[in-house]
Design a protein around this motif. Structure first.
Motif, PDB file in Angstrom:
ATOM      1  N   ILE A 101      15.421  -2.848   9.720  1.00  0.00           N
ATOM      2  CA  ILE A 101      14.213  -2.431   8.482  1.00  0.00           C
ATOM      3  C   ILE A 101      13.417  -1.451   8.884  1.00  0.00           C
ATOM      4  CG2 ILE A 101      12.630  -3.621   7.499  1.00  0.00           C
ATOM      5  CD1 ILE A 101      13.583  -6.242   8.420  1.00  0.00           C
ATOM      6  N   ARG A 102      13.870  -0.206   8.079  1.00  0.00           N
ATOM      7  CA  ARG A 102      13.002   0.980   8.328  1.00  0.00           C
ATOM      8  C   ARG A 102      11.734   1.088   7.600  1.00  0.00           C
ATOM      9  NH1 ARG A 102      18.385   2.978   8.297  1.00  0.00           N
ATOM     10  NH2 ARG A 102      18.813   3.965  10.298  1.00  0.00           N
ATOM     11  N   ARG A 103      10.538   1.679   8.194  1.00  0.00           N
ATOM     12  CA  ARG A 103       9.179   1.898   7.687  1.00  0.00           C
ATOM     13  C   ARG A 103       9.375   2.900   6.575  1.00  0.00           C
ATOM     14  NH1 ARG A 103       4.498  -0.394   8.043  1.00  0.00           N
ATOM     15  NH2 ARG A 103       2.791   1.046   7.837  1.00  0.00           N
ATOM     16  N   SER A 104       9.073   3.043   5.510  1.00  0.00           N
ATOM     17  CA  SER A 104       9.125   3.935   4.411  1.00  0.00           C
ATOM     18  C   SER A 104       8.110   5.291   4.866  1.00  0.00           C
ATOM     19  CB  SER A 104       8.499   3.672   2.968  1.00  0.00           C
ATOM     20  OG  SER A 104       8.913   2.582   2.568  1.00  0.00           O
ATOM     21  N   PRO A 105       8.579   6.579   4.595  1.00  0.00           N
ATOM     22  CA  PRO A 105       8.235   7.869   5.122  1.00  0.00           C
ATOM     23  C   PRO A 105       6.598   7.807   4.767  1.00  0.00           C
ATOM     24  CG  PRO A 105      10.069   8.205   3.901  1.00  0.00           C
ATOM     25  CD  PRO A 105       9.865   7.011   3.989  1.00  0.00           C
ATOM     26  N   ASP A 106       6.470   7.463   3.535  1.00  0.00           N
ATOM     27  CA  ASP A 106       5.201   7.633   2.645  1.00  0.00           C
ATOM     28  C   ASP A 106       4.081   6.530   3.198  1.00  0.00           C
ATOM     29  OD1 ASP A 106       6.536   5.658   1.228  1.00  0.00           O
ATOM     30  OD2 ASP A 106       5.989   6.498  -0.522  1.00  0.00           O
ATOM     31  N   ALA A 107       4.339   5.382   3.938  1.00  0.00           N
ATOM     32  CA  ALA A 107       3.765   4.505   4.523  1.00  0.00           C
ATOM     33  C   ALA A 107       2.633   4.767   5.097  1.00  0.00           C
ATOM     34  CB  ALA A 107       4.420   3.270   5.002  1.00  0.00           C
ATOM     35  N   PRO A 108       1.382   4.233   5.204  1.00  0.00           N
ATOM     36  CA  PRO A 108       0.278   4.530   6.074  1.00  0.00           C
ATOM     37  C   PRO A 108       0.693   4.026   7.532  1.00  0.00           C
ATOM     38  CG  PRO A 108      -0.423   2.795   4.793  1.00  0.00           C
ATOM     39  CD  PRO A 108       0.858   3.269   4.304  1.00  0.00           C
ATOM     40  N   GLU A 109       0.119   4.800   8.455  1.00  0.00           N
ATOM     41  CA  GLU A 109       0.244   4.427   9.935  1.00  0.00           C
ATOM     42  C   GLU A 109       0.092   3.031  10.108  1.00  0.00           C
ATOM     43  OE1 GLU A 109      -1.536   5.501  14.195  1.00  0.00           O
ATOM     44  OE2 GLU A 109      -2.384   6.683  12.607  1.00  0.00           O
ATOM     45  N   PHE A 110       1.144   2.563  10.875  1.00  0.00           N
ATOM     46  CA  PHE A 110       1.249   1.095  11.489  1.00  0.00           C
ATOM     47  C   PHE A 110       0.098   0.840  12.550  1.00  0.00           C
ATOM     48  CE2 PHE A 110       3.085  -2.236  14.021  1.00  0.00           C
ATOM     49  CZ  PHE A 110       2.929  -3.043  13.150  1.00  0.00           C
ATOM     50  N   ILE A 111      -0.821  -0.258  12.338  1.00  0.00           N
ATOM     51  CA  ILE A 111      -1.373  -0.535  13.426  1.00  0.00           C
ATOM     52  C   ILE A 111      -1.088  -2.123  13.658  1.00  0.00           C
ATOM     53  CG2 ILE A 111      -3.783  -1.185  13.995  1.00  0.00           C
ATOM     54  CD1 ILE A 111      -4.881   0.835  11.918  1.00  0.00           C
ATOM     55  N   PRO A 112      -0.431  -2.408  14.964  1.00  0.00           N
ATOM     56  CA  PRO A 112       0.065  -3.705  15.245  1.00  0.00           C
ATOM     57  C   PRO A 112      -1.198  -4.536  15.204  1.00  0.00           C
ATOM     58  CG  PRO A 112       0.356  -2.164  16.988  1.00  0.00           C
ATOM     59  CD  PRO A 112      -0.174  -1.328  16.031  1.00  0.00           C
ATOM     60  N   PRO A 113      -0.830  -5.996  15.163  1.00  0.00           N
ATOM     61  CA  PRO A 113      -1.829  -6.749  15.443  1.00  0.00           C
ATOM     62  C   PRO A 113      -2.058  -6.978  16.968  1.00  0.00           C
ATOM     63  CG  PRO A 113       0.033  -7.939  14.211  1.00  0.00           C
ATOM     64  CD  PRO A 113       0.258  -6.387  14.388  1.00  0.00           C
ATOM     65  N   ASP A 114      -3.161  -7.284  17.494  1.00  0.00           N
ATOM     66  CA  ASP A 114      -3.662  -7.310  18.725  1.00  0.00           C
ATOM     67  C   ASP A 114      -2.840  -8.215  19.612  1.00  0.00           C
ATOM     68  OD1 ASP A 114      -5.670  -5.691  18.179  1.00  0.00           O
ATOM     69  OD2 ASP A 114      -7.248  -7.222  17.782  1.00  0.00           O
TER      70      ASP A 114
END
Length: 120
Positions: A101-114
């Motif tokens: 499952i790839r993240r879209s190139p135009d998606a905002p930066e991913f910030i993982p949960p703590d």
């Protein structure tokens, strides 16, 4: 369905000026009877489909319960780790069965949960 009944009511002329009160009541009574017959006919036409749907739901119930108990926790964990499904492309299934499952190139930066473990 409301549109059909409304159309029928508007299409039937009711000359009120020349009728007595009893005639008007009889006219409305006939319209009510016609509407009841229409709805009874529709219900008798739909009854087999409703019965088929109920039978199908009973057949699927054990499979859906199994899906909820076994896959439910895994799906909830996946949804907790993903920020929003709309930021990901369509999953790709590799010949060996792996799913990417790839993240879209135009998606905002991913910030993982703590508290989510992240493998890089």
């Amino acid at each position: 369905m409301k549109h059909i009944v409304l159309s029928l009511c508007l299409a039937i002329p009711l000359p009120v000026t020349a009728q007595e009160e009893g005639d008007i009541d009889e006219g409305f009574s006939l319209m009510e009877e016609g509407a009841k017959l229409l709805f009874r006919g529709l219900m008798s036409e739909m009854e087999p489909a409703i019965d088929d749907f109920a039978g199908m739901a009973q057949e699927l119930e054990p499979a859906l319960e199994l899906l909820a108990t076994e896959m439910g926790p895994a799906l909830m964990e996946l949804m907790r780790q993903l920020d929003s499904v709309r930021y990901y492309e369509v999953p790709e299934i590799l010949p060996n069965g792996d799913i990417i499952i790839r993240r879209s190139p135009d998606a905002p930066e991913f910030i993982p949960p703590d508290n989510a473990p992240i493998d890089l």
